[in-house]
Motif scaffolding. Structure first.
Motif, PDB file in Angstrom:
ATOM      1  N   UNK A  16      -9.431 -49.529  75.759  1.00 33.44           N
ATOM      2  CA  UNK A  16      -8.173 -49.849  75.088  1.00 33.44           C
ATOM      3  C   UNK A  16      -7.202 -50.485  76.081  1.00 33.44           C
ATOM      4  N   UNK A  17      -6.493 -51.500  75.622  1.00 28.82           N
ATOM      5  CA  UNK A  17      -5.588 -52.253  76.497  1.00 28.82           C
ATOM      6  C   UNK A  17      -4.501 -51.379  77.109  1.00 28.82           C
ATOM      7  N   UNK A  18      -4.111 -50.330  76.392  1.00 31.60           N
ATOM      8  CA  UNK A  18      -3.019 -49.492  76.870  1.00 31.60           C
ATOM      9  C   UNK A  18      -3.382 -48.747  78.148  1.00 31.60           C
ATOM     10  N   UNK A  19      -4.669 -48.632  78.436  1.00 29.70           N
ATOM     11  CA  UNK A  19      -5.108 -47.891  79.613  1.00 29.70           C
ATOM     12  C   UNK A  19      -5.610 -48.809  80.732  1.00 29.70           C
ATOM     13  N   UNK A  20      -5.523 -50.130  80.546  1.00 27.66           N
ATOM     14  CA  UNK A  20      -6.047 -51.074  81.536  1.00 27.66           C
ATOM     15  C   UNK A  20      -4.914 -51.547  82.440  1.00 27.66           C
TER      16      UNK A  20
ATOM     17  N   UNK B 225       1.989 -56.491  91.868  1.00 30.11           N
ATOM     18  CA  UNK B 225       2.797 -55.938  90.769  1.00 30.11           C
ATOM     19  C   UNK B 225       1.939 -55.826  89.510  1.00 30.11           C
ATOM     20  N   UNK B 226       1.903 -54.657  88.923  1.00 34.34           N
ATOM     21  CA  UNK B 226       1.065 -54.423  87.745  1.00 34.34           C
ATOM     22  C   UNK B 226       1.901 -53.903  86.587  1.00 34.34           C
ATOM     23  N   UNK B 227       1.248 -53.853  85.415  1.00 33.93           N
ATOM     24  CA  UNK B 227       1.923 -53.287  84.249  1.00 33.93           C
ATOM     25  C   UNK B 227       2.229 -51.801  84.450  1.00 33.93           C
ATOM     26  N   UNK B 228       1.390 -51.103  85.212  1.00 34.28           N
ATOM     27  CA  UNK B 228       1.648 -49.684  85.496  1.00 34.28           C
ATOM     28  C   UNK B 228       2.941 -49.529  86.298  1.00 34.28           C
ATOM     29  N   UNK B 229       3.116 -50.359  87.328  1.00 35.35           N
ATOM     30  CA  UNK B 229       4.332 -50.307  88.133  1.00 35.35           C
ATOM     31  C   UNK B 229       5.561 -50.672  87.299  1.00 35.35           C
TER      32      UNK B 229
ATOM     33  N   UNK C 161       7.326 -40.764  76.545  1.00 34.00           N
ATOM     34  CA  UNK C 161       7.918 -41.377  75.351  1.00 34.00           C
ATOM     35  C   UNK C 161       7.810 -42.901  75.374  1.00 34.00           C
ATOM     36  N   UNK C 162       7.979 -43.503  76.540  1.00 34.79           N
ATOM     37  CA  UNK C 162       7.826 -44.959  76.633  1.00 34.79           C
ATOM     38  C   UNK C 162       6.390 -45.373  76.325  1.00 34.79           C
TER      39      UNK C 162
ATOM     40  N   UNK D  36       2.659 -51.854  72.305  1.00 36.85           N
ATOM     41  CA  UNK D  36       2.404 -52.804  73.385  1.00 36.85           C
ATOM     42  C   UNK D  36       2.876 -52.288  74.751  1.00 36.85           C
ATOM     43  N   UNK D  37       3.097 -50.978  74.851  1.00 35.32           N
ATOM     44  CA  UNK D  37       3.534 -50.405  76.118  1.00 35.32           C
ATOM     45  C   UNK D  37       2.327 -50.015  76.961  1.00 35.32           C
ATOM     46  N   UNK D  38       2.603 -49.395  78.097  1.00 34.28           N
ATOM     47  CA  UNK D  38       1.538 -48.903  78.982  1.00 34.28           C
ATOM     48  C   UNK D  38       1.813 -47.434  79.257  1.00 34.28           C
ATOM     49  N   UNK D  39       0.842 -46.592  78.992  1.00 34.04           N
ATOM     50  CA  UNK D  39       1.020 -45.148  79.156  1.00 34.04           C
ATOM     51  C   UNK D  39       0.676 -44.743  80.587  1.00 34.04           C
ATOM     52  N   UNK D  40       1.675 -44.659  81.446  1.00 33.47           N
ATOM     53  CA  UNK D  40       1.427 -44.380  82.864  1.00 33.47           C
ATOM     54  C   UNK D  40       0.923 -42.953  83.088  1.00 33.47           C
TER      55      UNK D  40
END
Length: 235
Positions: free
Chosen positions: A1-5, A20-24, A94-95, A100-104
């Motif tokens: 799933x994209x949310x975990x990549x 710089x990544x989506x996680x950061x 919550x974010x 389309x967010x990223x679950x850190x």
């Protein structure tokens, strides 16, 4: 799933420690959300608080009471650290529920670091504050003498397992919830079961909102329990 990549923000496939990544990005947004809520939201200190100030005061009082109830007044000096942990985790949780967010906090790379910080902090604190007496945490003096060495080994193992369970509980629960929603979303394309699928997604999303808060609460209350063991190590 994209949310975990984990992906680079500016294209390309190469990931390095400085990329710089989506996680950061989403961890940075979590920090921004905390600043907006706690600093900007309560800066006016109005007698009649705004909604944002009310939430900030509720969060402050909630965590402060948790620290005092579990650790006692001696633990209040460590309240800023516990409050920071709680606010970061609950904000990231919550974010991560936004489209389309990223679950850190569903990534072990994040939760393991948080758990290790707690583990190392309370261990160092325990030895600095109590010296060798901190080892009394592993010696169950109330048990029969013959059982004490066995219980000491069990206590020692359970102590070093703490960061494992502390991190897996948070990441695992969040990852599982997102995965279940993804499964239900896959059935939404089927006309026959799509109404049921939409209802299931709605119910699961409501449950995920609850889980996002509960997991932050569980992580924080366990941190307080570990802190209490460092402050008062004897059984």
């Amino acid at each position: 799933m994209d949310q975990f990549i984990v992906k680079p923000l500016f294209g390309g496939d190469t990931l390095a420690w400085y990329t710089p990544t989506n996680a950061a990005l989403w961890m940075g947004l979590s920090i921004v959300a905390i600043i907006v809520l706690l600093v900007m939201g309560s800066s006016r200190r109005a007698v009649v608080p705004s909604r944002m100030q009310s939430v900030a005061e509720l969060a402050y009082g909630f965590v402060h009471k948790m620290v005092v109830d579990i650790c006692g007044k001696e633990g209040v000096k460590y309240f800023p650290y516990v409050m920071t942990l709680f606010m970061f985790i609950v904000s990231a949780n919550f974010l991560g529920l936004l489209p389309l967010s990223f679950s850190t906090t569903s990534h072990f790379a994040v939760t393991v670091v948080l758990a290790l910080l707690v583990f190392l902090s309370v261990t160092v604190l325990g030895f600095v504050k109590n010296g060798a007496a901190f080892l009394g945490l592993f010696w169950v003096s109330s048990a029969p003498l013959a059982l004490r060495p066995i219980l000491a080994i069990i206590e020692l193992i359970s102590y070093f397992v703490r960061p494992v369970s502390h991190s897996i509980r948070l990441a695992g629960n969040l990852m599982a919830g997102h995965a279940v929603i993804k499964v239900f979303a896959g059935f939404a394309a089927l006309t026959v079961v799509s109404p049921v699928s939409v209802l299931a997604i709605t119910a699961m999303y409501g449950l995920e909102v609850l889980v996002a808060f509960i997991q932050a609460y569980v992580f924080t209350i366990l941190t307080c329990v570990y802190l209490k063991d460092a402050l008062h190590p004897s059984h």
